[in-house]
Design an enzyme around this catalytic site. Structure first.
Site, PDB file in Angstrom:
ATOM      1  N   ILE A   3       0.806  -1.228   0.000  1.00  0.00           N
ATOM      2  CA  ILE A   3       0.000   0.000   0.000  1.00  0.00           C
ATOM      3  C   ILE A   3       0.840   1.280   0.000  1.00  0.00           C
ATOM      4  CG2 ILE A   3      -1.974  -1.164   1.071  1.00  0.00           C
ATOM      5  CD1 ILE A   3      -1.295   0.436   3.669  1.00  0.00           C
ATOM      6  N   LYS A  11      -1.612   7.200  12.331  1.00  0.00           N
ATOM      7  CA  LYS A  11      -2.965   6.696  12.081  1.00  0.00           C
ATOM      8  C   LYS A  11      -3.948   7.857  11.892  1.00  0.00           C
ATOM      9  CE  LYS A  11      -4.243   2.966  12.125  1.00  0.00           C
ATOM     10  NZ  LYS A  11      -4.360   1.975  11.004  1.00  0.00           N
ATOM     11  N   TYR A  37       2.934   6.404  16.249  1.00  0.00           N
ATOM     12  CA  TYR A  37       1.896   5.513  15.721  1.00  0.00           C
ATOM     13  C   TYR A  37       0.549   6.243  15.667  1.00  0.00           C
ATOM     14  CZ  TYR A  37      -1.576   1.730  15.727  1.00  0.00           C
ATOM     15  OH  TYR A  37      -2.660   0.926  15.454  1.00  0.00           O
ATOM     16  N   ALA A  77      -1.468  -2.234   7.996  1.00  0.00           N
ATOM     17  CA  ALA A  77      -0.958  -1.152   8.843  1.00  0.00           C
ATOM     18  C   ALA A  77       0.394  -1.534   9.415  1.00  0.00           C
ATOM     19  CB  ALA A  77      -1.940  -0.882   9.993  1.00  0.00           C
ATOM     20  N   ASP A  86      -7.717   3.873  18.919  1.00  0.00           N
ATOM     21  CA  ASP A  86      -7.946   4.759  20.079  1.00  0.00           C
ATOM     22  C   ASP A  86      -6.716   5.627  20.358  1.00  0.00           C
ATOM     23  OD1 ASP A  86      -6.540   2.402  20.721  1.00  0.00           O
ATOM     24  OD2 ASP A  86      -7.106   2.505  22.832  1.00  0.00           O
TER      25      ASP A  86
HETATM   26  N1  LIG Z   1      -3.435  -4.604  17.000  1.00  0.00           N
HETATM   27  C1  LIG Z   1      -4.035  -3.729  17.792  1.00  0.00           C
HETATM   28  O1  LIG Z   1      -3.980  -3.843  19.021  1.00  0.00           O
HETATM   29  C2  LIG Z   1      -4.802  -2.578  17.206  1.00  0.00           C
HETATM   30  C3  LIG Z   1      -5.410  -1.655  18.066  1.00  0.00           C
HETATM   31  C4  LIG Z   1      -6.134  -0.583  17.515  1.00  0.00           C
HETATM   32  C5  LIG Z   1      -6.237  -0.463  16.142  1.00  0.00           C
HETATM   33  N2  LIG Z   1      -5.617  -1.356  15.329  1.00  0.00           N
HETATM   34  C6  LIG Z   1      -5.715  -1.185  13.889  1.00  0.00           C
HETATM   35  O2  LIG Z   1      -6.468  -2.274  13.381  1.00  0.00           O
HETATM   36  C7  LIG Z   1      -5.999  -2.624  12.074  1.00  0.00           C
HETATM   37  C8  LIG Z   1      -5.716  -4.105  12.009  1.00  0.00           C
HETATM   38  O3  LIG Z   1      -4.749  -4.423  13.004  1.00  0.00           O
HETATM   39  P1  LIG Z   1      -4.140  -5.887  13.126  1.00  0.00           P
HETATM   40  O4  LIG Z   1      -3.825  -6.101  14.569  1.00  0.00           O
HETATM   41  O5  LIG Z   1      -4.982  -6.851  12.379  1.00  0.00           O
HETATM   42  O6  LIG Z   1      -2.771  -5.642  12.361  1.00  0.00           O
HETATM   43  P2  LIG Z   1      -1.620  -6.729  11.996  1.00  0.00           P
HETATM   44  O7  LIG Z   1      -1.978  -8.048  12.580  1.00  0.00           O
HETATM   45  O8  LIG Z   1      -0.327  -6.073  12.339  1.00  0.00           O
HETATM   46  O9  LIG Z   1      -1.782  -6.843  10.426  1.00  0.00           O
HETATM   47  C9  LIG Z   1      -1.412  -5.821   9.542  1.00  0.00           C
HETATM   48  C10 LIG Z   1      -1.132  -6.458   8.203  1.00  0.00           C
HETATM   49  O10 LIG Z   1      -0.737  -5.426   7.290  1.00  0.00           O
HETATM   50  C11 LIG Z   1       0.380  -5.906   6.564  1.00  0.00           C
HETATM   51  N3  LIG Z   1       1.185  -4.820   6.024  1.00  0.00           N
HETATM   52  C12 LIG Z   1       2.216  -4.148   6.603  1.00  0.00           C
HETATM   53  N4  LIG Z   1       2.743  -3.274   5.733  1.00  0.00           N
HETATM   54  C13 LIG Z   1       2.031  -3.380   4.589  1.00  0.00           C
HETATM   55  C14 LIG Z   1       2.110  -2.747   3.326  1.00  0.00           C
HETATM   56  N5  LIG Z   1       3.055  -1.816   3.056  1.00  0.00           N
HETATM   57  N6  LIG Z   1       1.236  -3.096   2.360  1.00  0.00           N
HETATM   58  C15 LIG Z   1       0.296  -4.034   2.600  1.00  0.00           C
HETATM   59  N7  LIG Z   1       0.181  -4.687   3.783  1.00  0.00           N
HETATM   60  C16 LIG Z   1       1.038  -4.356   4.758  1.00  0.00           C
HETATM   61  C17 LIG Z   1       1.154  -6.698   7.601  1.00  0.00           C
HETATM   62  O11 LIG Z   1       2.128  -7.521   6.988  1.00  0.00           O
HETATM   63  P3  LIG Z   1       3.471  -7.872   7.830  1.00  0.00           P
HETATM   64  O12 LIG Z   1       3.012  -8.625   9.041  1.00  0.00           O
HETATM   65  O13 LIG Z   1       4.241  -8.676   6.837  1.00  0.00           O
HETATM   66  O14 LIG Z   1       4.096  -6.545   8.183  1.00  0.00           O
HETATM   67  C18 LIG Z   1       0.025  -7.485   8.248  1.00  0.00           C
HETATM   68  O15 LIG Z   1      -0.319  -8.646   7.535  1.00  0.00           O
HETATM   69  C19 LIG Z   1      -4.821  -1.703  11.806  1.00  0.00           C
HETATM   70  O16 LIG Z   1      -5.257  -0.592  11.085  1.00  0.00           O
HETATM   71  C20 LIG Z   1      -4.379  -1.239  13.178  1.00  0.00           C
HETATM   72  O17 LIG Z   1      -3.746   0.020  13.139  1.00  0.00           O
HETATM   73  C21 LIG Z   1      -4.919  -2.418  15.831  1.00  0.00           C
END
Ligand SMILES: NC(=O)c1ccc[n+]([C@@H]2O[C@H](COP(=O)([O-])OP(=O)(O)OC[C@H]3O[C@@H](n4cnc5c(N)ncnc54)[C@H](OP(=O)(O)O)[C@@H]3O)[C@@H](O)[C@H]2O)c1
Length: 293
Positions: A40, A137, A133, A68, A110
């Site tokens: 992305i 976001k 971060y 992300a 959040d």
């Molecule tokens: N995790 C939390 O506690 C949390 C809390 C609040 C909000 N959020 C938000 O919720 C959403 C989902 O979170 P999640 O926990 O499911 O995240 P995640 O498990 O870290 O998954 C993010 C995915 O995005 C991929 N990615 C990274 N760089 C990329 C790029 N340049 N192009 C395309 N894909 C890419 C990652 O690949 P790699 O693993 O290979 O890098 C991973 O598969 C995110 O927007 C995050 O900011 C998360």
């Protein structure tokens, strides 16, 4: 009517859950991509990917962006990368959505909020991120909404799932191995499992009338990380001592708000608040996946 859904970041925690929920459905075509298929940060690659995969005309498409940079502490030292993925990346996706007339559901956090809150935070509150971060976001939310008018932003918190890296899995492992843990007690959060969030994202993405803007999408109520940890070990029946520490003593590189419980006011208004209280959601999750943790 939406006929196709593109999931970006499909191998992450939320992306994996979305794929599990959407694969069995025969009313929706699913396109799942992670960084290997669609990086992305590369605007041209994103445009090409959308030209190849987004439906046109009859086949209306919605995109759910879960891609992300989520390593909150690492982002302090990797500002450029966090901005490229979380801010510019979100902007690239939204621009590509606009070009093909697709709706976008973009996931945020959040951590766009700072200190000074002590009751559940509504969508109308002013963001004030404390970390790189959070700032990346927030910039992503703004670019996504600027570049595509048909964008909904879902802000969530402390995501956990049966896979990937998350607090519940880490605590289960450490508590079993070490038997005693110190956990931060002065940060109040709303830890949210991916399953109800994925349901809400799909419902919003496929709603007969799309309603964009910012939505808060977390469990009801909040707890400290220490309280959450105690609930995890109790439900898993792990014999471990959990003692309180402060965020200052813990000394994580990124600053986090001391209170970031969100109020899902807008989801309630549109009849899409599918979340239970934090402790009920945890109990359901452990009941279903406890054996695998
Ligand atoms: N995790 C939390 O506690 C949390 C809390 C609040 C909000 N959020 C938000 O919720 C959403 C989902 O979170 P999640 O926990 O499911 O995240 P995640 O498990 O870290 O998954 C993010 C995915 O995005 C991929 N990615 C990274 N760089 C990329 C790029 N340049 N192009 C395309 N894909 C890419 C990652 O690949 P790699 O693993 O290979 O890098 C991973 O598969 C995110 O927007 C995050 O900011 C998360």
């Amino acid at each position: 009517m939406i006929e196709k859904i593109i999931i970006l970041g499909s191998k992450g925690q939320l992306g994996t859950e979305l794929c599990h929920q959407l694969e069995p459905r025969d009313d929706l075509r699913l396109v799942a991509a992670d960084v290997e298929e669609c990086d992305i940060t590369d605007g041209e690659q994103v445009r090409r990917f959308f030209a190849d995969h987004a439906g046109r005309g009859e086949e209306a498409t919605a995109v759910i962006n879960c891609a992300a940079f989520t390593a909150v502490d690492d982002a302090e030292e990797k500002r450029d990368l966090a901005m490229a993925i979380n801010a510019a990346g979100a902007g690239n996706i939204a621009a590509a959505c606009r070009d093909v007339g697709a709706r976008l559901v973009h996931i945020s956090t959040d951590f766009v909020f700072g200190d000074g809150h002590n009751s559940p935070i509504k969508e109308s509150a002013r963001p004030d991120p404390l970390s790189v971060y959070g700032a990346s976001k927030l910039a992503g939310e703004e670019l996504a909404m600027q570049n595509n008018p048909a964008t909904a932003v879902l802000r969530t918190s402390g995501l956990y799932s049966p896979w990937g890296k998350n607090f519940v899995r880490s605590i289960a492992g450490y508590a079993r191995k070490k038997g005693a843990l110190s956990v931060v007690h002065d940060q109040i959060v709303g830890p949210t499992p991916v399953a109800p969030l994925a349901e809400v994202a799909v419902e919003l993405a496929t709603a007969p009338v799309f309603m964009g803007g910012v939505y808060h999408a977390t469990v009801e109520g909040g707890c400290s990380w220490r309280e959450f940890t105690q609930a995890i070990v109790d439900l898993l029946q792990i014999d471990a001592q959990i003692s309180p520490t402060t965020a200052r003593q813990w000394g994580a590189p990124a600053k986090r708000p001391s209170y970031s419980v969100l109020d899902n006011e807008r989801l309630r208004l549109v009849g899409l608040d599918r979340f239970r209280r934090w402790d009920e959601e945890l109990e359901l999750f452990i009941g279903r996946y406890g054996d695998t943790l």
